[in-house]
Design a protein around this motif. Sequence first.
Motif, PDB file in Angstrom:
ATOM      1  N   VAL A 159      89.487  35.872  61.477  1.00  0.00           N
ATOM      2  CA  VAL A 159      89.868  37.284  61.499  1.00  0.00           C
ATOM      3  C   VAL A 159      89.027  38.128  60.551  1.00  0.00           C
ATOM      4  O   VAL A 159      89.243  39.339  60.434  1.00  0.00           O
ATOM      5  CB  VAL A 159      91.363  37.435  61.155  1.00  0.00           C
ATOM      6  CG1 VAL A 159      92.218  36.774  62.217  1.00  0.00           C
ATOM      7  CG2 VAL A 159      91.679  36.851  59.773  1.00  0.00           C
ATOM      8  N   ALA A 160      88.099  37.499  59.834  1.00  0.00           N
ATOM      9  CA  ALA A 160      87.227  38.267  58.944  1.00  0.00           C
ATOM     10  C   ALA A 160      86.475  39.324  59.742  1.00  0.00           C
ATOM     11  O   ALA A 160      86.121  39.120  60.899  1.00  0.00           O
ATOM     12  CB  ALA A 160      86.258  37.331  58.231  1.00  0.00           C
ATOM     13  N   ARG A 161      86.204  40.467  59.076  1.00  0.00           N
ATOM     14  CA  ARG A 161      85.565  41.585  59.746  1.00  0.00           C
ATOM     15  C   ARG A 161      84.280  41.957  59.041  1.00  0.00           C
ATOM     16  O   ARG A 161      84.017  41.535  57.925  1.00  0.00           O
ATOM     17  CB  ARG A 161      86.518  42.785  59.775  1.00  0.00           C
ATOM     18  CG  ARG A 161      87.817  42.510  60.503  1.00  0.00           C
ATOM     19  CD  ARG A 161      88.779  43.680  60.381  1.00  0.00           C
ATOM     20  NE  ARG A 161      90.030  43.427  61.098  1.00  0.00           N
ATOM     21  CZ  ARG A 161      91.053  44.276  61.123  1.00  0.00           C
ATOM     22  NH1 ARG A 161      90.974  45.444  60.472  1.00  0.00           N
ATOM     23  NH2 ARG A 161      92.155  43.970  61.795  1.00  0.00           N
ATOM     24  N   GLY A 162      83.503  42.775  59.723  1.00  0.00           N
ATOM     25  CA  GLY A 162      82.291  43.285  59.116  1.00  0.00           C
ATOM     26  C   GLY A 162      81.066  42.493  59.487  1.00  0.00           C
ATOM     27  O   GLY A 162      81.124  41.541  60.280  1.00  0.00           O
ATOM     28  N   PRO A 163      79.914  42.854  58.906  1.00  0.00           N
ATOM     29  CA  PRO A 163      78.658  42.191  59.246  1.00  0.00           C
ATOM     30  C   PRO A 163      78.626  40.741  58.789  1.00  0.00           C
ATOM     31  O   PRO A 163      79.242  40.371  57.790  1.00  0.00           O
ATOM     32  CB  PRO A 163      77.611  43.036  58.517  1.00  0.00           C
ATOM     33  CG  PRO A 163      78.350  43.677  57.400  1.00  0.00           C
ATOM     34  CD  PRO A 163      79.735  43.936  57.908  1.00  0.00           C
ATOM     35  N   ILE A 164      77.878  39.941  59.564  1.00  0.00           N
ATOM     36  CA  ILE A 164      77.667  38.529  59.224  1.00  0.00           C
ATOM     37  C   ILE A 164      76.322  38.416  58.527  1.00  0.00           C
ATOM     38  O   ILE A 164      75.319  38.940  59.002  1.00  0.00           O
ATOM     39  CB  ILE A 164      77.678  37.647  60.488  1.00  0.00           C
ATOM     40  CG1 ILE A 164      79.021  37.770  61.209  1.00  0.00           C
ATOM     41  CG2 ILE A 164      77.381  36.192  60.149  1.00  0.00           C
ATOM     42  CD1 ILE A 164      79.017  37.130  62.593  1.00  0.00           C
ATOM     43  N   THR A 196      74.512  29.025  54.879  1.00  0.00           N
ATOM     44  CA  THR A 196      75.648  29.701  54.272  1.00  0.00           C
ATOM     45  C   THR A 196      75.941  30.975  55.057  1.00  0.00           C
ATOM     46  O   THR A 196      75.055  31.803  55.267  1.00  0.00           O
ATOM     47  CB  THR A 196      75.366  30.052  52.807  1.00  0.00           C
ATOM     48  OG1 THR A 196      75.065  28.851  52.085  1.00  0.00           O
ATOM     49  CG2 THR A 196      76.580  30.726  52.177  1.00  0.00           C
ATOM     50  N   ILE A 197      77.209  31.101  55.481  1.00  0.00           N
ATOM     51  CA  ILE A 197      77.631  32.235  56.316  1.00  0.00           C
ATOM     52  C   ILE A 197      78.611  33.072  55.496  1.00  0.00           C
ATOM     53  O   ILE A 197      79.641  32.562  55.037  1.00  0.00           O
ATOM     54  CB  ILE A 197      78.302  31.742  57.603  1.00  0.00           C
ATOM     55  CG1 ILE A 197      77.367  30.775  58.343  1.00  0.00           C
ATOM     56  CG2 ILE A 197      78.698  32.910  58.501  1.00  0.00           C
ATOM     57  CD1 ILE A 197      78.051  29.944  59.384  1.00  0.00           C
ATOM     58  N   ARG A 198      78.290  34.352  55.288  1.00  0.00           N
ATOM     59  CA  ARG A 198      79.139  35.249  54.502  1.00  0.00           C
ATOM     60  C   ARG A 198      79.634  36.394  55.379  1.00  0.00           C
ATOM     61  O   ARG A 198      78.874  36.971  56.150  1.00  0.00           O
ATOM     62  CB  ARG A 198      78.364  35.804  53.311  1.00  0.00           C
ATOM     63  CG  ARG A 198      78.001  34.757  52.275  1.00  0.00           C
ATOM     64  CD  ARG A 198      77.259  35.378  51.098  1.00  0.00           C
ATOM     65  NE  ARG A 198      77.037  34.417  50.035  1.00  0.00           N
ATOM     66  CZ  ARG A 198      76.014  33.571  49.977  1.00  0.00           C
ATOM     67  NH1 ARG A 198      75.110  33.616  50.947  1.00  0.00           N
ATOM     68  NH2 ARG A 198      75.890  32.719  48.992  1.00  0.00           N
ATOM     69  N   ARG A 199      80.924  36.687  55.191  1.00  0.00           N
ATOM     70  CA  ARG A 199      81.507  37.815  55.922  1.00  0.00           C
ATOM     71  C   ARG A 199      82.816  38.244  55.243  1.00  0.00           C
ATOM     72  O   ARG A 199      83.654  37.391  54.939  1.00  0.00           O
ATOM     73  CB  ARG A 199      81.790  37.422  57.379  1.00  0.00           C
ATOM     74  CG  ARG A 199      82.151  38.598  58.270  1.00  0.00           C
ATOM     75  CD  ARG A 199      82.388  38.127  59.692  1.00  0.00           C
ATOM     76  NE  ARG A 199      82.313  39.233  60.641  1.00  0.00           N
ATOM     77  CZ  ARG A 199      82.545  39.139  61.939  1.00  0.00           C
ATOM     78  NH1 ARG A 199      82.865  37.951  62.458  1.00  0.00           N
ATOM     79  NH2 ARG A 199      82.446  40.187  62.724  1.00  0.00           N
ATOM     80  N   ASP A 200      82.925  39.533  55.016  1.00  0.00           N
ATOM     81  CA  ASP A 200      84.180  40.098  54.520  1.00  0.00           C
ATOM     82  C   ASP A 200      84.633  39.426  53.229  1.00  0.00           C
ATOM     83  O   ASP A 200      85.815  39.148  53.031  1.00  0.00           O
ATOM     84  CB  ASP A 200      85.255  39.959  55.605  1.00  0.00           C
ATOM     85  CG  ASP A 200      86.378  40.964  55.447  1.00  0.00           C
ATOM     86  OD1 ASP A 200      86.324  41.773  54.503  1.00  0.00           O
ATOM     87  OD2 ASP A 200      87.311  40.926  56.269  1.00  0.00           O
ATOM     88  N   GLY A 201      83.674  39.131  52.340  1.00  0.00           N
ATOM     89  CA  GLY A 201      84.014  38.567  51.046  1.00  0.00           C
ATOM     90  C   GLY A 201      84.250  37.074  51.047  1.00  0.00           C
ATOM     91  O   GLY A 201      84.540  36.491  50.001  1.00  0.00           O
ATOM     92  N   ALA A 202      84.136  36.423  52.179  1.00  0.00           N
ATOM     93  CA  ALA A 202      84.328  34.978  52.259  1.00  0.00           C
ATOM     94  C   ALA A 202      83.040  34.323  52.740  1.00  0.00           C
ATOM     95  O   ALA A 202      82.137  34.991  53.250  1.00  0.00           O
ATOM     96  CB  ALA A 202      85.473  34.650  53.208  1.00  0.00           C
TER      97      ALA A 202
END
Length: 588
Positions: A159-164, A196-202
């Motif tokens: 459910v994370a949102r925003g750019p990858i 490493t995959i970052r999105r929405d602070g995670a």
Amino acid sequence: MNLPLISLRRVAVCAAGVALGLASGWASPIRVRSESRPGSSLVSVNYVDVAALTSSGGVSSAERARNAANRLSRWADSGRAPRFTAGRASGRWNVLANGAVLLTPTRADAKRLGLTRRSLAHRWAAHLASAWATTFLRATPDGLRIGVNSARSVRVGGVARGPIVASSDAADVAAARAVPGGLHITAGHPGRATITIRRDGAAVRCAVRVMKWAGSVEAVNVQVTGSAAPADLLRDLISGETPRHIRLEPGAWSVILRRPAIPAVWTRGDRLNLSARVRLSGPGVLPVETTLPIHVTRRHLPPARNMMLFYSNNPETIRDARTLFRHAIDGMPARLLYHHQNAGDRALNIAVDVTNDGDSDVPAQIVDGTGPPSMDCVLAGHRAAYKFIKRSQSATGVILNIPAHGRRRLFLRRLAPGDTMSGIMLVRPLKHGDLSVSVRSELPGSAGGGTARGEEAGTAFEDPDKTVDASYTVNGPWTYVPIGKEGISNAGGVRLDGNYGVLYTVRLKLNNPTDARKTVRVLFEPRAGEARAALLINGALTETDSTFPPAEVRVASISLAPKQSRMVTVVTMPAAGGSYPAALIVRG
């Protein structure tokens, strides 16, 4: 399976928390938020609305939502997996987390939705359980094996949102870039990398291993000659050529999963497209399952002229590995006859090779008349002659490339003790080259290299074809056509008694001067001992059983109308293993 979160930050909207579960196997954060709306305030977990709170007892809806979010955030921070239930405490219905009060629905909360407080508590507990189990960020798959110079997709979910945002710790092994809904990963050279995959602070990690493929395939392009290519010829040609078009890594192997659908006889058109399904696999490499295209082309050639006859029959009986025949082709078509019996006590292989000592590749037409091995030496020779006559008259063969300074194995067959191997084979170079033909007996499992280099061994004869004109008139004397009576000789004075491997074309003119229909018979007569005959009579192939003198076997009956004259063409060949000379007898 989700991979561990590797970064964490707090985000507040009125009041919020982001936490990572450590002890309970959670693989992504739990994000708790509170947000004010007209008439109520919402509490959400992982972007899922779990409760709408109204103002109560002087406490605003926003404050109630912040308090609930803080309690939920503490649970998230603890790393414990709560069990959400609805239960009564202090006379009220509450939402409990492992027995501790999280939320208490008020009368106004329930009335707003037309529910009882009990029903609303159960609803909030169910929403919390569902939202808490919702994955915040995940990579699917979370581990990849990719072949060199290939690409794969990774789906980024949750459910994370925003750019990858993606990064690789070994971009020369595997590089990643964000695309809608996930990542596009491109493999470089073999090795391991972590994306490493970052999105929405995670963030999550995806392990990538780049490996060599087990191999690759390229289309098989083969050529045949003749108007009718039988299935066994196509099957042998394709089976022999296919390994040359499969490239394997060391230690890998190939398996044919589905063989090409070869027609019983290919007669129409000059192009036949087939395919096989193959699997390539092995230790430490990625398996490949793919389709192998096979293209067969029919090539039309003029008849071969200026033939040489290579005769491999000395010694006829063999016991060990040795060169049985070796001779240069000298740019002329060569008809090779070989006939050998294994007189030893162990199996041997019989191999026929063409060697090219020149500097350029040489294509050659091959018409193979090799018969199956047999304990009956007469039958072995007869089967070879029958097959060769059938194929040579229609020019049914294949075209093979003989590589420069290389060797091409045309035939290899196991010969058990007591068995005889007999074959007749046309080798016709289609351009000038330094070719040699050899026949060799080999021990099974041996490499068999160098079989056609060195001094010539064996006998060769020029002009091995004979054309005989004969005639017969009804009620006249019988006509006798000798077969194999006068042996051909070579420049060295060697004579081929029996003319084995010599192709006879008998042009027979039949006359019926009478006023009645008459039947003319053509008979085969052995004269030196046991023999069998294979004959092509006006294009129709026939054969006899084993025959001994003084028997006469009828091979054709030709009906002549009154006053009719007719030409009949008979093609035959003295077969190795039989006793020649023999004769064709024509009589009424």
